[in-house]
Motif scaffolding. Structure first.
Motif, PDB file in Angstrom:
ATOM      1  N   ASN A  24       6.510  -1.185  -4.394  1.00 30.08           N
ATOM      2  CA  ASN A  24       5.432  -1.544  -3.468  1.00 30.08           C
ATOM      3  C   ASN A  24       4.607  -0.316  -3.067  1.00 30.08           C
ATOM      4  O   ASN A  24       3.371  -0.350  -3.068  1.00 30.08           O
ATOM      5  N   VAL A  25       5.301   0.801  -2.758  1.00 27.71           N
ATOM      6  CA  VAL A  25       4.602   2.034  -2.360  1.00 27.71           C
ATOM      7  C   VAL A  25       3.739   2.550  -3.506  1.00 27.71           C
ATOM      8  O   VAL A  25       2.561   2.883  -3.320  1.00 27.71           O
ATOM      9  N   TYR A  26       4.318   2.618  -4.708  1.00 29.75           N
ATOM     10  CA  TYR A  26       3.552   3.108  -5.863  1.00 29.75           C
ATOM     11  C   TYR A  26       2.326   2.217  -6.130  1.00 29.75           C
ATOM     12  O   TYR A  26       1.247   2.703  -6.462  1.00 29.75           O
ATOM     13  N   SER A  27       2.492   0.912  -5.996  1.00 29.25           N
ATOM     14  CA  SER A  27       1.373  -0.013  -6.234  1.00 29.25           C
ATOM     15  C   SER A  27       0.263   0.192  -5.208  1.00 29.25           C
ATOM     16  O   SER A  27      -0.922   0.230  -5.551  1.00 29.25           O
ATOM     17  N   LYS A  28       0.660   0.356  -3.931  1.00 32.30           N
ATOM     18  CA  LYS A  28      -0.336   0.562  -2.872  1.00 32.30           C
ATOM     19  C   LYS A  28      -1.077   1.892  -3.058  1.00 32.30           C
ATOM     20  O   LYS A  28      -2.225   2.041  -2.660  1.00 32.30           O
ATOM     21  N   CYS A  29      -0.395   2.878  -3.647  1.00 31.90           N
ATOM     22  CA  CYS A  29      -0.991   4.207  -3.852  1.00 31.90           C
ATOM     23  C   CYS A  29      -1.676   4.344  -5.210  1.00 31.90           C
ATOM     24  O   CYS A  29      -2.010   5.458  -5.632  1.00 31.90           O
ATOM     25  N   ARG A  30      -1.859   3.203  -5.901  1.00 30.85           N
ATOM     26  CA  ARG A  30      -2.526   3.160  -7.203  1.00 30.85           C
ATOM     27  C   ARG A  30      -1.770   3.916  -8.294  1.00 30.85           C
ATOM     28  O   ARG A  30      -2.357   4.297  -9.315  1.00 30.85           O
ATOM     29  N   CYS A  31      -0.495   4.177  -8.085  1.00 29.46           N
ATOM     30  CA  CYS A  31       0.321   4.829  -9.118  1.00 29.46           C
ATOM     31  C   CYS A  31       0.986   3.731  -9.964  1.00 29.46           C
ATOM     32  O   CYS A  31       2.216   3.537  -9.935  1.00 29.46           O
TER      33      CYS A  31
END
Length: 656
Positions: A24-31
């Motif tokens: 979820n964090v990576y997706s929100k940070c465009r990673c």
């Protein structure tokens, strides 16, 4: 990434709950590369990981990637829930994939989430943005407990599809339902009022947002300034701007734009200086509005100074600033500078071409304007209705009647542009000036529009040129009905009567004007020298250099007489003796401005004058001769066009 590394070190990276949080964090940070790698390494990626990835794609505008992830998740047998469906619908909206959206809608019904508020809100947006407003409204009506999010979803869709009236009605229903609007609701409604150009409705929204405490919200303030400006209420816009005490770039840009669009160029330039004093760095949009402000003032020197600032900041490659610069130079009387600016625009749009073609037409370069139009067509740029108005104006100013007929009759066939009121008015003016009065009247009677003020004004002008009293009387009668407060119609009709020796008619017009309290708008001319604007009216002696100005006029009187100038006393309608009429004519505002230009500018420098009315025939004749006597180029911008006087000739060809 550091936290993720710690999870690996501690051996916690296999924990499904923690792994979902990291995805979820990576997706929100465009990673998305890391998010996808984690998901692929999971022995059995669950719905939460897939939802996080799809949501990340959708929130970052990557609709196609979100749909691909959804299809893959579906093929693995992982079923959607109420948290995943909104992201999938948003992806369908981003890609305009209405077909998939309807299929997902079916899945929503099958899986029993058709009553979930978040799912229904996302469906409202999808159907509305795909043009299915009726279905969107039906889904909205089915939402069991509408929150502000539900209302905002449909309101926003109405506004984005320019259904502004429906948006206002829906907002009223929202108030009746006792749902309190938020910042997004109010911004949307301000946009609706802007679209409607309804200042009264805008004031209602304004009062409501004050009640809710949003009057100092920058986003709201900027919207209000823009809305009031587009509704023609610049004073209200200025009051909102000043009371908010805001100091961000967007607010200043909005207010400068309002001033420039309202013809308050000086206020726009003052606000620009205030913005600079506050250390706010302008952008290309500010400069675009400043160029428009200079154009409205015909302030050539100011336009050059702003141009220098644009060059320093590198904004000249911006198409908006570039187009405005072309327009500004053209309207400030320098068509050569306008063409240079036009050639420097890296990617010329239809706006660029239209500005240049229109500028050339206004400056009397009709044939050059048509050459540029052909150049535009060769570059594959399709004209719009504005370009074709400029093309017809070019034909008009150059007296190219045959060319005008050809362009007018083939607009729809060649360019898929249906003739509008402006095109008919141009064509009627062309025919009228050419003396083809019967053809002009036939076009008036057969066109699919009710003849407006522009059409009757064109016919009145033609009647004046060709001394046709009957046509002049009819055109004037129609114009007076349409615009009773305008004095120009009465003056033109009086001129027609005077030229035909019908002095009873002139007296009758004077009486009508007196009885109707219609006052002749005073002729006013002005010119800019060293950032200062100098204004003149007929017979005015208040200028600090008044004695020198009148001495210069006296000095010119003998050379003018020898060159053949004879005051056209028949064009002056004042009830005074001919000697007094000649004196009044000789002290017209444009002559005073030209005389001032001769004493206040270096020898050989162009003299640029702007007038609020059409230049009078007597001044036109005199200034032509002055340009030869003084060896000066004199540029006069009147209400209709530019006159470039040089060596005893005018670019208008005396407007045939």
């Amino acid at each position: 990434m550091e936290v993720h590394a710690h999870l690996i070190i501690l051996g916690l990276h296999q924990d499904a709950r923690l792994r979902n949080l990291v995805v979820n964090v990576y997706s929100k940070c465009r990673c998305f590369g890391y998010a996808r790698k984690l998901l692929d390494e999971s022995p059995e990626p669950d719905l939460i990981s897939w939802s996080a990835l799809i949501s990340g794609y959708s929130q970052n505008g990557l609709g196609q990637e979100a749909i691909s992830a959804f299809r893959e998740m579906h093929s693995l047998g992982v079923k959607c829930n109420e948290f995943a469906f909104p992201s999938v619908f948003k992806a369908c909206t981003l890609t305009n994939d209405f077909r998939l959206g309807k299929q997902v809608h079916g899945t929503v019904v099958v899986t029993g989430f058709e009553n979930d508020e978040f799912v229904l809100n996302s469906m409202v947006v999808l159907y509305a943005k795909c043009g299915e407003i009726a279905d969107s409204t039906r889904i909205f009506d089915a939402i069991p407990r509408r929150t502000v999010v539900s209302w905002n979803a449909l309101l926003n869709c109405y506004v984005q599809r320019d259904s502004f009236g429906e948006a206002v009605e829906l907002f009223q229903d929202m108030i009746v339902s006792q749902t309190q609007p938020n910042e997004f609701t109010l911004s949307t409604m301000i946009n609706a009022c802007t679209g409607l150009e309804d200042g009264r409705q805008g004031r209602k929204i304004h009062g409501y947002l004050i009640k809710l405490g949003f009057e100092y919200n920058n986003y709201i303030v900027n919207g209000l300034v823009d809305a009031y400006g587009k509704c023609g209420q610049s004073e209200d816009a200025s009051r909102v701007f000043k009371e908010s005490q805001t100091s961000d770039l967007l607010a200043f840009t909005s207010m400068i734009t309002v001033y420039s669009q309202d013809g308050q160029g000086e206020e726009a330039l003052k606000l620009y200086l205030e913005m600079q004093s506050q250390g706010i760095k302008p952008d290309a949009f500010v400069y675009s509005s400043l160029f428009n402000a200079c154009a409205s003032l015909s302030a050539y020197e100011q336009a050059k100074q702003v141009h220098v600032q644009v060059l320093k900041l590198g904004f000249i490659i911006d198409i908006f600033a570039g187009n405005s610069l072309v327009n500004s130079y053209a309207k400030c009387g320098s068509i050569d500078d306008a063409e240079r600016a036009f050639r420097e625009i890296p990617e010329r749009s239809i706006v660029s071409w239209s500005a240049m073609i229109g500028g050339m037409a206004q400056h009397g370069h009709g044939r050059l304007a048509l050459q540029m139009f052909n150049e535009m067509l060769k570059e594959g740029v399709a004209p719009n209705h504005i370009t074709l108005v400029s093309v017809l104006c070019a034909c008009n100013h150059a007296g190219l009647v045959t060319d005008a007929k050809r362009y007018f009759s083939s607009m729809e066939e060649l360019f898929s542009v249906q003739p509008m009121e402006e095109h008919y008015a141009c064509m009627i003016d062309i025919l009228g000036r050419a003396g083809k009065l019967d053809e002009a009247m036939e076009l008036v009677n057969t066109m699919p529009y009710e003849a407006n003020a522009a059409v009757w004004g064109a016919l009145l002008g033609a009647a004046r040129i060709h001394k046709n009293v009957d046509l002049g009387s009819k055109a004037a009668e129609m114009l007076i009905n349409l615009e009773p407060e305008k004095s120009g119609t009465h003056i033109l009709l009086a001129n027609i009567y005077a030229s035909a020796g019908m002095w009873d008619g002139v007296a009758k017009i004077r009486k009508v004007m007196k009885d109707s309290n219609v006052k002749k708008e005073p002729g006013m001319s002005w010119m800019e020298i060293k950032d200062k604007v100098h204004t003149f009216i007929v017979g005015d002696r208040s200028h600090p250099r008044g004695k020198e100005i009148y001495a210069k006029l006296e000095e010119l009187s003998e050379p003018l007489r020898k060159a053949g100038y004879v005051p056209m006393v028949e064009t002056d309608l004042h009830d005074v003796e001919e000697r007094e009429k000649a004196k009044l004519l000789y002290h017209h505002s444009e002559k005073l401005a030209v005389a001032f230009g001769l004493i206040a500018t270096p020898p050989g420098a162009p003299i640029r004058v702007k007038k609020n009315l059409r230049i009078c025939l007597d001044c036109h004749t005199a200034i032509k001769l002055v340009s030869k006597i003084a060896s000066r180029e004199i540029i006069v911008r009147d209400i209709n066009r530019f006159h470039h006087f040089r060596d005893g000739l005018c670019s208008c060809g005396d407007y045939w």
